[in-house]
Design an enzyme around this catalytic site. Structure first.
Site, PDB file in Angstrom:
ATOM      1  N   GLU A 116       0.853  -1.203   0.000  1.00  0.00           N
ATOM      2  CA  GLU A 116       0.000   0.000   0.000  1.00  0.00           C
ATOM      3  C   GLU A 116       0.884   1.246   0.000  1.00  0.00           C
ATOM      4  OE1 GLU A 116      -2.676  -0.256   3.354  1.00  0.00           O
ATOM      5  OE2 GLU A 116      -4.231  -1.222   2.147  1.00  0.00           O
ATOM      6  N   HIS A 232     -10.221  10.601   4.106  1.00  0.00           N
ATOM      7  CA  HIS A 232     -10.053   9.762   2.911  1.00  0.00           C
ATOM      8  C   HIS A 232     -10.534  10.588   1.720  1.00  0.00           C
ATOM      9  CE1 HIS A 232     -10.241   6.472   0.109  1.00  0.00           C
ATOM     10  NE2 HIS A 232      -9.563   5.751   0.977  1.00  0.00           N
ATOM     11  N   ARG A 280      -2.495  10.480   0.002  1.00  0.00           N
ATOM     12  CA  ARG A 280      -3.897  10.641   0.376  1.00  0.00           C
ATOM     13  C   ARG A 280      -4.257  12.065   0.816  1.00  0.00           C
ATOM     14  NH1 ARG A 280      -6.224   6.259   4.704  1.00  0.00           N
ATOM     15  NH2 ARG A 280      -6.187   4.733   3.043  1.00  0.00           N
ATOM     16  N   HIS A 341     -11.935  10.067   8.336  1.00  0.00           N
ATOM     17  CA  HIS A 341     -11.680   8.626   8.275  1.00  0.00           C
ATOM     18  C   HIS A 341     -11.040   8.075   9.549  1.00  0.00           C
ATOM     19  CE1 HIS A 341     -11.110   4.915   6.148  1.00  0.00           C
ATOM     20  NE2 HIS A 341      -9.787   4.986   6.213  1.00  0.00           N
ATOM     21  N   ARG A 376      -1.082   9.178   9.622  1.00  0.00           N
ATOM     22  CA  ARG A 376      -1.088   7.715   9.796  1.00  0.00           C
ATOM     23  C   ARG A 376      -0.756   7.010   8.492  1.00  0.00           C
ATOM     24  NH1 ARG A 376      -5.563   3.379   9.188  1.00  0.00           N
ATOM     25  NH2 ARG A 376      -6.319   4.886   7.683  1.00  0.00           N
TER      26      ARG A 376
HETATM   27  C1  LIG Z   1     -14.093   2.254   6.128  1.00  0.00           C
HETATM   28  C2  LIG Z   1     -12.866   2.030   6.959  1.00  0.00           C
HETATM   29  C3  LIG Z   1     -11.784   1.330   6.433  1.00  0.00           C
HETATM   30  C4  LIG Z   1     -10.640   1.135   7.213  1.00  0.00           C
HETATM   31  N1  LIG Z   1      -9.606   0.384   6.698  1.00  0.00           N
HETATM   32  C5  LIG Z   1      -8.528   0.112   7.488  1.00  0.00           C
HETATM   33  C6  LIG Z   1      -7.494  -0.750   7.044  1.00  0.00           C
HETATM   34  O1  LIG Z   1      -7.548  -1.318   5.945  1.00  0.00           O
HETATM   35  N2  LIG Z   1      -6.424  -0.960   7.862  1.00  0.00           N
HETATM   36  C7  LIG Z   1      -6.303  -0.373   9.089  1.00  0.00           C
HETATM   37  O2  LIG Z   1      -5.305  -0.588   9.790  1.00  0.00           O
HETATM   38  N3  LIG Z   1      -7.288   0.428   9.539  1.00  0.00           N
HETATM   39  C8  LIG Z   1      -8.393   0.674   8.792  1.00  0.00           C
HETATM   40  N4  LIG Z   1      -9.387   1.476   9.278  1.00  0.00           N
HETATM   41  C9  LIG Z   1      -9.276   1.981  10.659  1.00  0.00           C
HETATM   42  C10 LIG Z   1      -9.529   0.831  11.641  1.00  0.00           C
HETATM   43  O3  LIG Z   1     -10.613   0.068  11.178  1.00  0.00           O
HETATM   44  C11 LIG Z   1      -9.858   1.353  13.043  1.00  0.00           C
HETATM   45  O4  LIG Z   1      -8.894   2.272  13.456  1.00  0.00           O
HETATM   46  C12 LIG Z   1      -9.879   0.201  14.061  1.00  0.00           C
HETATM   47  O5  LIG Z   1     -10.751  -0.797  13.626  1.00  0.00           O
HETATM   48  C13 LIG Z   1     -10.302   0.711  15.434  1.00  0.00           C
HETATM   49  O6  LIG Z   1     -10.531  -0.390  16.282  1.00  0.00           O
HETATM   50  P1  LIG Z   1     -11.044  -0.128  17.759  1.00  0.00           P
HETATM   51  O7  LIG Z   1     -11.191  -1.465  18.404  1.00  0.00           O
HETATM   52  O8  LIG Z   1     -10.183   0.863  18.411  1.00  0.00           O
HETATM   53  O9  LIG Z   1     -12.455   0.596  17.560  1.00  0.00           O
HETATM   54  P2  LIG Z   1     -13.760   0.140  16.784  1.00  0.00           P
HETATM   55  O10 LIG Z   1     -13.519  -1.020  15.932  1.00  0.00           O
HETATM   56  O11 LIG Z   1     -14.333   1.344  16.157  1.00  0.00           O
HETATM   57  O12 LIG Z   1     -14.718  -0.305  17.971  1.00  0.00           O
HETATM   58  C14 LIG Z   1     -15.248   0.636  18.868  1.00  0.00           C
HETATM   59  C15 LIG Z   1     -16.352  -0.024  19.645  1.00  0.00           C
HETATM   60  O13 LIG Z   1     -16.772   0.796  20.718  1.00  0.00           O
HETATM   61  C16 LIG Z   1     -18.189   0.842  20.765  1.00  0.00           C
HETATM   62  N5  LIG Z   1     -18.563   2.078  21.452  1.00  0.00           N
HETATM   63  C17 LIG Z   1     -18.298   3.358  21.087  1.00  0.00           C
HETATM   64  N6  LIG Z   1     -18.758   4.193  22.030  1.00  0.00           N
HETATM   65  C18 LIG Z   1     -19.318   3.440  23.002  1.00  0.00           C
HETATM   66  C19 LIG Z   1     -19.966   3.734  24.219  1.00  0.00           C
HETATM   67  N7  LIG Z   1     -20.127   4.977  24.655  1.00  0.00           N
HETATM   68  N8  LIG Z   1     -20.443   2.706  24.972  1.00  0.00           N
HETATM   69  C20 LIG Z   1     -20.325   1.422  24.556  1.00  0.00           C
HETATM   70  N9  LIG Z   1     -19.703   1.086  23.406  1.00  0.00           N
HETATM   71  C21 LIG Z   1     -19.197   2.082  22.651  1.00  0.00           C
HETATM   72  C22 LIG Z   1     -18.588   0.753  19.313  1.00  0.00           C
HETATM   73  O14 LIG Z   1     -19.929   0.371  19.212  1.00  0.00           O
HETATM   74  C23 LIG Z   1     -17.605  -0.297  18.837  1.00  0.00           C
HETATM   75  O15 LIG Z   1     -18.055  -1.576  19.179  1.00  0.00           O
HETATM   76  C24 LIG Z   1     -10.544   1.676   8.521  1.00  0.00           C
HETATM   77  C25 LIG Z   1     -11.624   2.380   9.041  1.00  0.00           C
HETATM   78  C26 LIG Z   1     -12.775   2.552   8.287  1.00  0.00           C
HETATM   79  C27 LIG Z   1     -13.928   3.303   8.889  1.00  0.00           C
END
Ligand SMILES: Cc1cc2nc3c(=O)[nH]c(=O)nc-3n(C[C@H](O)[C@H](O)[C@H](O)COP(=O)(O)OP(=O)(O)OC[C@H]3O[C@@H](n4cnc5c(N)ncnc54)[C@H](O)[C@@H]3O)c2cc1C
Length: 525
Positions: A116, A232, A280, A341, A376
């Site tokens: 990438e 993005h 990007r 994003h 990032r």
């Molecule tokens: C479209 C898209 C494509 C992406 N592609 C990539 C990629 O290819 N590679 C990469 O490295 N990163 C990518 N990212 C970024 C990456 O997906 C995220 O940074 C990562 O998944 C975050 O994980 P997390 O566990 O921190 O949070 P999340 O996966 O966002 O989980 C957060 C959780 O907290 C819960 N929550 C939030 N607030 C509360 C609350 N007040 N009470 C209870 N629950 C709550 C939500 O419901 C969710 O379950 C992408 C993001 C998007 C949106």
């Protein structure tokens, strides 16, 4: 008001990669309760397409991954944290494979690695182009049958329970019943993900309202580098606003997609020698500048000059999604708009996910570890979440609190009045998102940031009052989070008198050596 009380050893807020990976590290050491806002798979993780960056290729090295990451961070990446992330990455990926996550393999059954932008080697571990979904599915299957785990869906955490500068759990709203519950824990992990919903256009799902940052800030934690929000460049524009914008992946530009304004001018000409394949943030800024100058709602991304079967084979998902809006990408251009994003800043943590408050850890997108610096590198966010949530899990036992008579912990406020708040919340939410988009978006100016700040200070006061005095609903809680995050991003942006990475201010277009620091904000008092 009678409040139901629940007790647990480990309380995890969120059900994305960070929370699930942490759960699997501590599940044999005590009871685990996961609170999650919607269904368990509603998370940014579930939408990740590309993959997880890590060193598996023989030609690759930790040194090279570190160099690429630090280069992208433009002087603000914390090198020790980057070093840990790249070195521990391969082992953490093997762990989740052993727990059942399935990644795409090549013909010799080794992990297939993609390349990438910004990475100098092939190092993107992936599961087709729906990596996040595969990770969620694998990790949820691994924990769900364990006797020590409970998952409460549709439970929205909104306030950290504090005593003696320690965290003893959270208050949460049971969204289905409207009941407030008190969850008392020996250790709490914030894994609430990002805050893309603070902007009018975002690739993030509706749950990404920055609740974790808001809760931690209000409890007294330091919040760092909120001005660095990644946009993005190309998501599908839809005339009716959607909760989240569908991503039109970088690969479309990689395969020859061209960007045009609505008069058919190929506007990347003269902006960057690589045209549509420029980094990007450069492409996002160019799109934003066309939209602002012309007052249009979208620009066009056109791949229709390519062979139509080739397009359908390479981008089946994008082809299908666009058809839902009567856009045939083999015959016509796609209306696209940049979208918020990824949140590079967040709750300040050390190398084991520890925040400023004993008993409270943070990991994943909500946390600031310093790895991303001012920008990032693609696919480093899932990696960061994986590595640092595992480290947090390792230290969890040492960081537990205990011994406070939990009966003595009362809600910080009594919510007695009912205000007819729904219309107010919806209206103000729209205004915040629009103001963030127009004034604190991809290209910033001092006078726009100041204008946004004046509005946000007023909103903050008004919403705080509403939040403290009204019967709590999801709308009010999320509005409270959004205004807090909007305020933090704007204040951070105003304090950075330079342009660096994702923060671009036309009034200070160059990097300034004196600003080569993190922006740290802590709530006064
Ligand atoms: C479209 C898209 C494509 C992406 N592609 C990539 C990629 O290819 N590679 C990469 O490295 N990163 C990518 N990212 C970024 C990456 O997906 C995220 O940074 C990562 O998944 C975050 O994980 P997390 O566990 O921190 O949070 P999340 O996966 O966002 O989980 C957060 C959780 O907290 C819960 N929550 C939030 N607030 C509360 C609350 N007040 N009470 C209870 N629950 C709550 C939500 O419901 C969710 O379950 C992408 C993001 C998007 C949106």
């Amino acid at each position: 008001m009678e409040i139901k009380r629940i007790e647990t050893d480990f309380l995890l807020i969120g059900s994305g990669i960070a929370a699930l990976n942490f759960a699997l590290r501590v599940i044999d050491k005590g009871n685990v309760l996961i609170l999650t806002k919607k269904e368990r798979t509603d998370a940014n993780t579930n939408y990740a397409q590309g993959g997880i960056a890590s060193v598996f290729d023989k030609e690759d090295s930790f040194k090279s991954h570190k160099e690429d990451t630090v280069r992208a961070g433009l002087g603000l990446s914390e090198e020790e944290a980057v070093d840990i992330m790249v070195r521990e990455g391969p082992s953490r990926i093997k762990d989740i494979i052993n727990w059942g996550v399935e990644f795409t393999e090549d013909k010799s059954s080794d992990l297939e690695l993609w390349k990438e932008g910004g990475h100098s080697h092939r190092r993107i571990v992936h599961a087709g182009d729906f990596t996040g979904r595969a990770v969620e599915k694998g990790l949820i299957s691994a924990i769900k049958s364990h006797p020590n785990i409970r998952i409460f869906e549709h439970h929205l955490a909104f306030e950290i329970i504090m005593a003696n500068n320690s965290c003893y759990g959270v208050y949460a709203l049971d969204v289905s019943t409207g009941e407030i519950i008190q969850v008392i824990s020996k250790l709490t992990l914030l894994a609430t993900g990002g805050a893309g919903q603070v902007y009018q256009h975002t690739s993030n799902p509706g749950v990404a309202t920055g609740d974790g940052v808001a809760m931690a800030y209000n409890a007294g934690c330091r919040i760092a580098d909120m001005e660095f929000f990644q946009f993005h460049p190309t998501t599908l524009y839809t005339p009716e606003p959607e909760e989240r914008q569908f991503l039109i992946s970088e690969a479309v530009r990689g395969e020859g997609g061209r960007l045009y304004d609505m008069d058919g001018n190929r506007f990347m000409e003269g902006i960057h020698p690589k045209m549509e394949l420029a980094p990007r943030d450069v492409v996002a800024r160019a799109c934003d500048s066309v939209l602002k100058k012309r007052g249009d709602n979208y620009v066009y991304l056109d791949i229709s000059h390519k062979d139509s079967n080739e397009i359908k084979n390479k981008f089946p998902n994008i082809y299908r999604e666009c058809l839902k809006y009567s856009i045939d990408i083999t015959k016509e251009p796609i209306p696209v708009v940049p979208a918020a994003h990824y949140m590079c800043g967040g709750v300040y943590t050390d190398l084991f996910g520890r925040t400023d408050i004993r008993g409270l850890l943070a990991a994943g997108e909500v946390a600031f570890t310093g790895v991303h610096g001012a920008n990032r590198l693609a696919s480093n966010s899932l990696l960061e979440a994986l590595v640092f949530s595992a480290r947090a899990g390792k230290e969890a036992l040492d960081w537990m609190v205990g011994g406070v008579p939990v009966e003595d912990i009362l809600p910080s406020t009594e919510r007695i009045t009912t205000i007819e708040e729904s219309v107010l919340a919806v209206h103000t939410k729209k205004e915040i998102k629009q103001t963030m988009w127009d004034y604190v978006g991809i290209v910033r100016r001092d006078y726009l940031l100041n204008r946004a700040m004046r509005r946000f200070e007023l909103y903050l006061e008004e919403i705080e009052e509403l939040y403290r005095n009204s019967y709590l609903s999801q709308d009010i809680i999320e509005l409270h989070s959004l205004i807090t995050v909007a305020y933090l991003i704007t204040r951070s942006a105003l304090s950075r008198n330079e342009s660096r990475g994702l923060h671009f201010n036309k009034d200070h277009p160059d990097e300034n050596e004196q600003c080569k620091n993190h922006t740290i904000i802590r709530k006064e008092g």
